[in-house]
Design an enzyme around this catalytic site. Structure first.
Site, PDB file in Angstrom:
ATOM      1  N   GLU A  24      -1.126  -9.482   3.330  1.00 25.06           N
ATOM      2  CA  GLU A  24      -1.015 -10.084   4.659  1.00 25.06           C
ATOM      3  C   GLU A  24      -2.362 -10.535   5.207  1.00 25.06           C
ATOM      4  OE1 GLU A  24      -1.493  -5.610   5.554  1.00 25.06           O
ATOM      5  OE2 GLU A  24      -0.679  -6.899   3.983  1.00 25.06           O
ATOM      6  N   HIS A  39      -3.380  -5.406   0.358  1.00 28.85           N
ATOM      7  CA  HIS A  39      -2.774  -5.911   1.593  1.00 28.85           C
ATOM      8  C   HIS A  39      -2.749  -7.443   1.571  1.00 28.85           C
ATOM      9  CE1 HIS A  39      -2.582  -2.140   3.995  1.00 28.85           C
ATOM     10  NE2 HIS A  39      -3.522  -1.771   3.131  1.00 28.85           N
ATOM     11  N   CYS A  72       0.830  -1.201   0.000  1.00 31.57           N
ATOM     12  CA  CYS A  72       0.000   0.000   0.000  1.00 31.57           C
ATOM     13  C   CYS A  72       0.873   1.263   0.000  1.00 31.57           C
ATOM     14  CB  CYS A  72      -0.965  -0.028   1.179  1.00 31.57           C
ATOM     15  SG  CYS A  72      -2.372   1.086   1.002  1.00 31.57           S
TER      16      CYS A  72
END
Length: 559
Positions: free
Chosen positions: A514, A512, A386
């Site tokens: 993750e 994102h 990001c």
């Protein structure tokens, strides 16, 4: 409550007492894992007592990270634990705040839905809360509900009252109440103290709730006489007094719960019949974390909120997952981008790889841009997420493309080269809550790109949380400088992933990744990132002639 709850669904409620941050989220997630391994379909929800509608506008220093679901909900970080443990994608219905409850009720009242009645906590607020529990029932054998805060907090009372009513509505045999509490060791007295637990349970009982199971957080093993004392004073069977000590890794908690037959006790309370869980794969995964076979890599995370690691909880866990996939320990150091801005990039030299995570606002950005330049020039593996992608675009624009003063319009509205700019749909938006590009969006991966090789797929779906995008007016000049736009939206209008192919590992994403990583299935980008870090670590060891030390545990694996 407007409808009758499903007679086939069982309900588990998890509350906490004495102090906050005891680990209710990990306990709930671990219970969920055990039940999934017994063949049950499980979902988990979090009730947060704060009046914010969601945590989207809350400071990361106060609340930790904002976890984003596929449907675009900004939620509590515990939902990340839930998803990682039960391996299911959750939704907005899985995180409910006092703010959302009252927002819904006031909207209904203004529309006249209550037919002129006086709107009160009972029954209107409690009915709204119960409706969210019931909402998750279809398609699930078990719904686990965690109540944030501690028993005795005035904010939690409506939720606890709703649970009391709900247990009556569905029948006690269909519910289990698990209370997480603290049994501290007092060094001066040389003994474990049970009074905090007794008082916490008494307060819970004053509300009308009798816990069925107690999970006792403690630094020391609970002797049988202590467990018996807790059970006697709290009106709980000694078999239902469960010890919960700190583990080397949070993923070990389900295994320790299983050793004490916690899942058996839950199954007995709910009158269910299921096979025993098969935790062999989970045990293998935990063993890899605790005793990796391929040494250790050192990863630096350069961010804005590194003074509170919970601000990057999913980053932390995804890096551990990447270590599991490569059978390597991951040592994570949390580095302030402001410190790098003032002190320079020399502190980055020891790291085998560096990650720059997301964030908002100008503070510390120049330190991130300097970090990107160092990593690009020194050939250090880099993963940007990001804001990390935006800093990579800014750095390349300034130092390779010669676009002096290039910046994001978020940080410098008058920049001559707004290489990162606001989404057109956001130009006239003034309210911050819920105005970003949120949730899962598809992306096309360019054939022949490194990222396409990493994913092994042509089309992917990833979760977003941002307002600003790569300015398409600068894509050509950036491409001429070597920037590969290897992932784009289906129509090609939005940049999703960038890479430098002549670099050992230089990848950045607008989304994102993750948020979709799991301990049993590391996200491909994190697995590849840690693999690149391991290659660099081995090359550096070979150059210096040092002997690799494989004795260390992953720093981030300790909870």
């Amino acid at each position: 409550m407007p409808d009758t709850p499903s007679a086939d669904t069982k309900y588990i409620f998890v509350t906490g007492g004495v102090v906050s941050s005891l680990g209710k989220g990990i306990a709930a997630a671990s219970i969920g894992r055990l039940l999934v391994e017994r063949g049950l379909t499980v979902t988990i929800q979090k009730f947060d007592p704060y009046i914010n509608v969601d945590p989207g506008t809350m400071s990361p220093f106060q609340h930790g990270e904002v976890y984003v679901t596929d449907d675009g909900a900004e939620t509590d970080l515990d939902l990340g634990h839930y998803e990682r443990f039960i391996n299911e994608s959750l939704s907005q219905a899985n995180n409910v705040t006092t703010g959302r409850i009252y927002q819904n009720i006031i909207t209904k009242e203004r529309k006249g839905d209550f037919l002129g009645a006086t709107v009160q906590v009972i029954p209107h607020v409690t009915d709204e809360i119960k409706s969210y529990i019931q909402m998750l029932s279809p398609g699930h054998d078990v719904v686990i509900t965690e109540v944030g805060g501690t028993v005795g907090d005035i904010e939690s009372l409506p939720f606890l009252e709703a649970i009391r009513q709900f247990r009556q509505d569905v029948g006690w045999k269909n519910t289990v109440l698990i209370h997480l509490t603290l049994v501290p060791y007092i060094a001066a007295a040389g003994e474990l103290k049970t009074k905090p637990t007794q008082h916490s349970v008494r307060e819970l009982m004053e509300i009308g709730l009798q816990p069925d199971i107690l999970v006792c957080r403690t630094e020391w093993s609970l002797p049988e006489e202590v467990r018996r004392k807790v059970g006697r004073f709290c009106n709980v069977d000694i078999r239902d007094v469960i010890e919960s000590r700190d583990m080397d890794t949070i993923y070990e908690v389900p295994l320790r719960f299983r050793e004490q037959r916690l899942d058996d006790r839950i199954i007995d309370h709910l009158a269910l019949s299921t096979p025993d869980p098969d935790l062999s794969a989970w045990e293998t995964m935990v063993e890899r974390i605790k005793h990796p076979g391929s040494g250790e890599v050192r990863v630096g995370v350069v961010g804005k909120y590194t003074s509170l690691v919970d601000s990057y909880k999913s980053i932390q866990e995804a890096l551990i997952h990447g270590g599991i996939a490569n059978d390597v320990a991951v040592r994570i150091d949390w580095l302030s981008s402001e410190a790098i801005d003032s002190q320079g990039t020399s502190t980055l030299e020891p790291y085998d790889a560096v990650l720059i995570p997301g964030g908002f606002g100008q503070r510390g950005v120049e330190g991130m841009v300097d970090t990107v330049r160092y990593l690009r020039e020194q050939g250090v593996p880099f993963l940007g997420i990001c804001l990390g992608l935006q800093c990579a675009i800014i750095e390349l624009s300034r130092n390779v493309c010669g676009l002096e003063g290039a910046d994001s319009s978020e940080f410098e509205p008058d920049t001559p080269h707004p290489v990162i700019s606001l989404l057109d749909s956001q130009l006239k938006v003034t309210m911050k809550g819920g105005t970003m590009r949120l949730g899962a969006y598809p992306a096309h991966l360019v054939e022949g790109s490194r990222v396409r090789e990493i994913y092994g797929e042509e089309e992917i779906s990833e979760r977003h949380r941002h307002r600003y995008e790569v300015n398409n007016e600068y894509r050509e000049v950036l491409a001429d400088a070597g920037m590969g736009f290897c992932g784009v939206s289906p129509g090609g209008g939005l940049v999703e992933i960038i890479e430098l192919r002549d670099h050992p590992f230089f990848v950045a994403t607008q989304f994102h990744p993750e948020l979709k990583s799991r301990p049993t299935r590391a996200h491909p980008l994190f697995a590849a990132f840690i693999s690149a870090a391991l290659d660099r670590s081995r090359a550096r060891l070979a150059d210096t002639g040092e002997v690799e030390d494989r004795s260390g545990l992953a720093t981030a694996g300790r909870e």
